[in-house]
Design an enzyme around this catalytic site. Structure first.
Site, PDB file in Angstrom:
ATOM      1  N   SER A  18      47.982  27.113  38.169  1.00 29.66           N
ATOM      2  CA  SER A  18      48.283  27.410  36.776  1.00 29.66           C
ATOM      3  C   SER A  18      47.213  26.760  35.904  1.00 29.66           C
ATOM      4  O   SER A  18      46.026  26.832  36.211  1.00 29.66           O
ATOM      5  CB  SER A  18      49.687  26.910  36.422  1.00 29.66           C
ATOM      6  OG  SER A  18      50.023  27.238  35.093  1.00 29.66           O
TER       7      SER A  18
ATOM      8  N   TYR B  32      46.050  33.455  27.270  1.00 29.91           N
ATOM      9  CA  TYR B  32      45.830  32.798  28.549  1.00 29.91           C
ATOM     10  C   TYR B  32      46.903  31.742  28.788  1.00 29.91           C
ATOM     11  O   TYR B  32      47.484  31.660  29.879  1.00 29.91           O
ATOM     12  CB  TYR B  32      44.442  32.162  28.568  1.00 29.91           C
ATOM     13  CG  TYR B  32      44.110  31.437  29.850  1.00 29.91           C
ATOM     14  CD1 TYR B  32      43.725  32.134  30.985  1.00 29.91           C
ATOM     15  CD2 TYR B  32      44.165  30.044  29.911  1.00 29.91           C
ATOM     16  CE1 TYR B  32      43.402  31.466  32.164  1.00 29.91           C
ATOM     17  CE2 TYR B  32      43.843  29.371  31.080  1.00 29.91           C
ATOM     18  CZ  TYR B  32      43.462  30.085  32.202  1.00 29.91           C
ATOM     19  OH  TYR B  32      43.156  29.411  33.361  1.00 29.91           O
TER      20      TYR B  32
ATOM     21  N   LYS C 186      49.665  31.432  31.848  1.00 31.55           N
ATOM     22  CA  LYS C 186      49.721  30.282  32.741  1.00 31.55           C
ATOM     23  C   LYS C 186      51.060  29.547  32.637  1.00 31.55           C
ATOM     24  O   LYS C 186      51.559  28.997  33.630  1.00 31.55           O
ATOM     25  CB  LYS C 186      48.552  29.338  32.463  1.00 31.55           C
ATOM     26  CG  LYS C 186      47.214  29.908  32.917  1.00 31.55           C
ATOM     27  CD  LYS C 186      47.216  30.207  34.423  1.00 31.55           C
ATOM     28  CE  LYS C 186      45.871  30.627  34.952  1.00 31.55           C
ATOM     29  NZ  LYS C 186      45.860  30.821  36.419  1.00 31.55           N
TER      30      LYS C 186
ATOM     31  N   ASN D 165      45.193  31.546  43.465  1.00 32.16           N
ATOM     32  CA  ASN D 165      44.230  30.982  42.532  1.00 32.16           C
ATOM     33  C   ASN D 165      43.594  32.020  41.611  1.00 32.16           C
ATOM     34  O   ASN D 165      43.087  31.672  40.546  1.00 32.16           O
ATOM     35  CB  ASN D 165      43.134  30.262  43.333  1.00 32.16           C
ATOM     36  CG  ASN D 165      41.933  29.929  42.500  1.00 32.16           C
ATOM     37  OD1 ASN D 165      41.964  29.028  41.678  1.00 32.16           O
ATOM     38  ND2 ASN D 165      40.842  30.667  42.697  1.00 32.16           N
TER      39      ASN D 165
END
Length: 260
Positions: free
Chosen positions: A150, A165, A169, A97
């Site tokens: 994700s 970002y 992801k 996470n």
């Protein structure tokens, strides 16, 4: 934040590791595993917040261990997995996470430092975690389950100012699918959860209040609200449980329909 008490015991006797477990979504996931009987190991870079999570779990009657670790360092991850196994005897579930968001700049103006930092933590951190976790799980006769966190940003949708970002992801989603296929025959089942806006600090825009966020999301999200951390945690627990035994390489979107 308090643990939601439940009579379900899907993870009794199992060990669940959660990176980024000191706050936000990671803490909610750790509490959810503990509420269903797991021995929980929370990892992150800030010892104080990890200890807060452990305290919450123990106050609710659970068992937990805090381990300070930087997911961008392979030695830290090897030591983390070793600590989990030494304390509880196995590593049955891992939730990757830990992540970082630096946003606000278009691609042409993105600071190289921000790009490299997000790559190190969001992508390389997941890769190194997978290597340490799979290494342990495939050596166990019981195998294990891994859930990568994700985002809808990247593989499912795009928002201005979040290109880097989103790229990291999207890489997590792709890495998870590949790893799932490669390691299912090792007894390791890997899936991904991609949250949209959820009730964490990441969902606020600069200077935005909770009321501002609620008004914005009401107009822009089909569901009309952000997801609760409990709703995202429930998806993670499902993918980590025996109930999803034939689910391999999935990318489960939890976003109120925003990417539909």
């Amino acid at each position: 934040m308090t643990a939601v008490r439940t009579t379900r015991t899907r993870f009794t006797g199992r060990t669940a590791l959660v990176t980024g477990g000191g706050s936000g979504l990671g803490r909610a996931i750790a509490l959810a595993f503990a509420a269903e009987g797991a021995n929980v190991v929370v990892a992150g870079r800030t010892e104080a917040t990890l200890k807060e999570t452990v305290t919450l779990i123990e106050e609710a009657g659970g068992t937990a261990l805090a381990v300070t670790a930087d997911v961008a360092r392979s030695a830290d991850l090897a030591a983390l997995v070793a600590a989990a196994v030494e304390r509880f005897g196995s590593l049955d579930v891992a939730v990757n996470n830990a992540g970082i968001l630096r946003a606000g700049q278009p691609v042409a103006d993105l600071p190289e430092e921000d790009w490299r930092t997000m790559l190190d933590i969001n992508v390389t951190g997941v890769l190194l975690a997978l290597q340490a976790e799979v290494g342990q799980m495939r050596a166990q006769s019981t195998g294990g389950a891994i859930v990568n966190i994700s985002s809808t940003l990247g593989a499912h949708t795009s928002v201005a100012g979040t290109a880097a970002y989103g790229a990291t992801k999207a890489a997590v989603s792709a890495l998870g699918r590949a790893a799932a296929v490669e390691h299912i025959r090792d007894g390791v089942r890997i899936n991904t959860v991609s949250p949209g806006s959820s009730d964490t600090t990441m969902s606020f825009r600069p200077g935005e209040t909770e009321a501002d966020r609620a008004a914005r999301v009401k107009e822009t999200n089909p569901l009309g609200r952000v997801s609760t951390t409990g709703e995202v945690a429930a998806a993670v627990l499902y993918l980590a449980s025996d109930e999803s035994g034939s689910v391999v390489g999935a990318d489960l979107v939890i976003d109120g329909g925003a990417a539909a």
